[in-house]
Design a protein around this motif. Structure first.
Motif, PDB file in Angstrom:
ATOM      1  N   ALA A 112     168.119 -81.806   4.064  1.00  0.00           N
ATOM      2  CA  ALA A 112     167.122 -82.766   3.585  1.00  0.00           C
ATOM      3  C   ALA A 112     166.653 -83.678   4.707  1.00  0.00           C
ATOM      4  N   ASP A 113     167.551 -84.021   5.623  1.00  0.00           N
ATOM      5  CA  ASP A 113     167.181 -84.881   6.749  1.00  0.00           C
ATOM      6  C   ASP A 113     166.375 -84.117   7.805  1.00  0.00           C
ATOM      7  N   LEU A 114     166.652 -82.820   7.960  1.00  0.00           N
ATOM      8  CA  LEU A 114     165.996 -82.026   8.993  1.00  0.00           C
ATOM      9  C   LEU A 114     164.658 -81.448   8.552  1.00  0.00           C
ATOM     10  N   ALA A 115     164.413 -81.415   7.262  1.00  0.00           N
ATOM     11  CA  ALA A 115     163.288 -80.652   6.717  1.00  0.00           C
ATOM     12  C   ALA A 115     161.932 -81.098   7.242  1.00  0.00           C
ATOM     13  N   SER A 116     161.801 -82.353   7.622  1.00  0.00           N
ATOM     14  CA  SER A 116     160.497 -82.849   8.072  1.00  0.00           C
ATOM     15  C   SER A 116     160.214 -82.559   9.541  1.00  0.00           C
ATOM     16  N   LEU A 117     161.207 -82.057  10.267  1.00  0.00           N
ATOM     17  CA  LEU A 117     161.022 -81.808  11.690  1.00  0.00           C
ATOM     18  C   LEU A 117     160.141 -80.578  11.897  1.00  0.00           C
ATOM     19  N   ARG A 118     159.097 -80.712  12.699  1.00  0.00           N
ATOM     20  CA  ARG A 118     158.105 -79.648  12.854  1.00  0.00           C
ATOM     21  C   ARG A 118     158.269 -78.871  14.157  1.00  0.00           C
ATOM     22  N   ILE A 119     159.473 -78.712  14.595  1.00  0.00           N
ATOM     23  CA  ILE A 119     159.767 -77.870  15.751  1.00  0.00           C
ATOM     24  C   ILE A 119     160.862 -76.894  15.330  1.00  0.00           C
ATOM     25  N   PRO A 120     161.022 -75.771  16.030  1.00  0.00           N
ATOM     26  CA  PRO A 120     162.101 -74.842  15.679  1.00  0.00           C
ATOM     27  C   PRO A 120     163.469 -75.512  15.764  1.00  0.00           C
ATOM     28  N   ILE A 121     164.310 -75.218  14.777  1.00  0.00           N
ATOM     29  CA  ILE A 121     165.694 -75.712  14.753  1.00  0.00           C
ATOM     30  C   ILE A 121     166.607 -74.500  14.837  1.00  0.00           C
TER      31      ILE A 121
ATOM     32  N   GLY B 109     177.720 -87.131   0.724  1.00  0.00           N
ATOM     33  CA  GLY B 109     177.284 -88.395   0.152  1.00  0.00           C
ATOM     34  C   GLY B 109     176.472 -89.265   1.089  1.00  0.00           C
ATOM     35  N   HIS B 110     176.274 -88.815   2.330  1.00  0.00           N
ATOM     36  CA  HIS B 110     175.610 -89.646   3.339  1.00  0.00           C
ATOM     37  C   HIS B 110     174.138 -89.263   3.475  1.00  0.00           C
ATOM     38  N   HIS B 111     173.386 -89.513   2.442  1.00  0.00           N
ATOM     39  CA  HIS B 111     171.977 -89.133   2.445  1.00  0.00           C
ATOM     40  C   HIS B 111     171.183 -89.977   3.442  1.00  0.00           C
ATOM     41  N   GLY B 112     170.336 -89.316   4.214  1.00  0.00           N
ATOM     42  CA  GLY B 112     169.469 -90.023   5.153  1.00  0.00           C
ATOM     43  C   GLY B 112     170.124 -90.399   6.458  1.00  0.00           C
ATOM     44  N   GLU B 113     171.371 -89.993   6.693  1.00  0.00           N
ATOM     45  CA  GLU B 113     172.098 -90.406   7.896  1.00  0.00           C
ATOM     46  C   GLU B 113     171.403 -89.963   9.175  1.00  0.00           C
ATOM     47  N   PHE B 114     170.768 -88.775   9.153  1.00  0.00           N
ATOM     48  CA  PHE B 114     170.185 -88.231  10.374  1.00  0.00           C
ATOM     49  C   PHE B 114     168.662 -88.308  10.408  1.00  0.00           C
ATOM     50  N   ARG B 115     168.072 -88.979   9.457  1.00  0.00           N
ATOM     51  CA  ARG B 115     166.613 -89.120   9.484  1.00  0.00           C
ATOM     52  C   ARG B 115     166.134 -89.939  10.685  1.00  0.00           C
ATOM     53  N   PRO B 116     166.829 -90.999  11.093  1.00  0.00           N
ATOM     54  CA  PRO B 116     166.390 -91.708  12.317  1.00  0.00           C
ATOM     55  C   PRO B 116     166.395 -90.804  13.544  1.00  0.00           C
ATOM     56  N   LEU B 117     167.363 -89.894  13.631  1.00  0.00           N
ATOM     57  CA  LEU B 117     167.412 -88.949  14.748  1.00  0.00           C
ATOM     58  C   LEU B 117     166.182 -88.046  14.724  1.00  0.00           C
ATOM     59  N   VAL B 118     165.848 -87.546  13.545  1.00  0.00           N
ATOM     60  CA  VAL B 118     164.682 -86.678  13.400  1.00  0.00           C
ATOM     61  C   VAL B 118     163.409 -87.424  13.796  1.00  0.00           C
ATOM     62  N   THR B 119     163.289 -88.651  13.340  1.00  0.00           N
ATOM     63  CA  THR B 119     162.110 -89.459  13.676  1.00  0.00           C
ATOM     64  C   THR B 119     162.011 -89.681  15.176  1.00  0.00           C
ATOM     65  N   GLU B 120     163.147 -89.947  15.809  1.00  0.00           N
ATOM     66  CA  GLU B 120     163.159 -90.230  17.241  1.00  0.00           C
ATOM     67  C   GLU B 120     162.785 -89.002  18.068  1.00  0.00           C
ATOM     68  N   LEU B 121     163.091 -87.814  17.554  1.00  0.00           N
ATOM     69  CA  LEU B 121     162.829 -86.594  18.305  1.00  0.00           C
ATOM     70  C   LEU B 121     161.364 -86.169  18.277  1.00  0.00           C
ATOM     71  N   GLU B 122     160.604 -86.693  17.327  1.00  0.00           N
ATOM     72  CA  GLU B 122     159.206 -86.302  17.220  1.00  0.00           C
ATOM     73  C   GLU B 122     158.475 -86.564  18.534  1.00  0.00           C
ATOM     74  N   GLY B 123     157.899 -85.510  19.095  1.00  0.00           N
ATOM     75  CA  GLY B 123     157.144 -85.637  20.330  1.00  0.00           C
ATOM     76  C   GLY B 123     157.972 -85.604  21.594  1.00  0.00           C
ATOM     77  N   LYS B 124     159.315 -85.612  21.474  1.00  0.00           N
ATOM     78  CA  LYS B 124     160.172 -85.622  22.656  1.00  0.00           C
ATOM     79  C   LYS B 124     160.731 -84.255  23.001  1.00  0.00           C
ATOM     80  N   ALA B 125     160.711 -83.324  22.047  1.00  0.00           N
ATOM     81  CA  ALA B 125     161.329 -82.022  22.265  1.00  0.00           C
ATOM     82  C   ALA B 125     160.490 -80.930  21.624  1.00  0.00           C
TER      83      ALA B 125
END
Length: 258
Positions: free
Chosen positions: A76-85, A37-53
């Motif tokens: 759903a929160d991880l899907a936008s991350l463009r690095i290998p997971i 039920g916690h939609h979007g909880e990890f999207r800030p983490l994904v945004t913060e990682l862009e360009g750092k890893a």
């Protein structure tokens, strides 16, 4: 099976490296415990990682109860991350007996690679991983003696250790990283109650790791442990449990260059 990812040049720019090639920045965080039920909880983490890893590593307990719906929420929160997971499962991910469905949801919807199933190579770094298991540390490590239940418990740790060794033998990259959920050393579970330490990891894994040239090991599971330690050989081990990082007022991930 070993799968190769894109070179670092295809993603975020890595730091300058040496003879073994460009350095690869690994961001690692465990124990996300995603709820359905916690939609979007990890999207800030994904945004913060862009360009750092260059790679995101998730060492287990991706879900809270091991439900596919929880995995879909995280995906759903991880899907936008463009690095290998890359990930391994934790004990919570097995709780509902739907571990394969959890993996499938994250693999299909967020392109997560599970290191229990295949190794992965990126930018001259090979990644291997297993869930791991408990059993205790050093001279107090549990042995396969006595009741059948005790033997089965120890057998699980031995089986996981063999799986890790077999995966490590397939990698030929100049640098190798290991991901586990359980800890291979006592040092990074220090801070947890002594009574639960045997259930947080096992020295068998450190013994296996020390038979190879490993750049770094990442794990979770010990929410109240310590952030860093090393094996007897001196290989650095990082406890990247999200609960631990938050308790220490640290960033919600560990970044290590290898």
């Amino acid at each position: 099976m070993t799968r190769a990812g894109p070179t670092p040049e295809g993603g975020a720019a890595p730091a300058a490296g040496g003879a073994d090639g460009p350095r690869v920045r690994i961001a690692a965080v465990a124990d996300l415990h995603a709820h359905k039920g916690h939609h979007g909880e990890f999207r800030p983490l994904v945004t913060e990682l862009e360009g750092k890893a260059d790679v995101l590593l998730l060492p287990g307990d991706l879900t809270n109860l091991g439900l596919p719906e929880e995995a879909e929420t995280l995906a759903a929160d991880l899907a936008s991350l463009r690095i290998p997971i890359l990930a391994v499962l934790g004990n919570h991910d097995h709780h509902s007996g739907k571990a394969e469905e959890v993996k499938r949801a994250l693999a299909v919807k967020a392109n997560v690679t599970f290191l229990e199933d295949e190794t992965f190579e990126f930018g001259g770094v090979g990644f291997a991983g297993v869930k791991g298991f408990g059993g205790g540390f050093g001279a107090h490590m549990l042995s396969a003696f006595g009741e059948e239940a005790t033997k089965h418990f120890v057998s699980e740790a031995i089986s996981e250790t063999i799986a890790l060794e077999n995966a490590l033998k397939t990698l030929t990259t100049p640098r190798v990283v290991v991901a586990m959920h359980y800890s291979p050393i006592a040092e990074t579970v220090a801070g947890e109650p002594a009574e639960v330490a045997p259930f947080l990891g096992c020295s068998r894994f450190a013994e296996a790791i020390d038979r190879h040239d490993i750049a770094a090991v990442f794990h979770g599971h010990a929410h109240h442990g310590s952030p860093r330690g090393q094996t007897g050989k001196g290989i650095p081990v990082y406890n990247c449990s999200l609960a631990l990082l938050r308790h220490r007022a640290m960033p919600p991930y560990v970044i290590v260059e290898v």
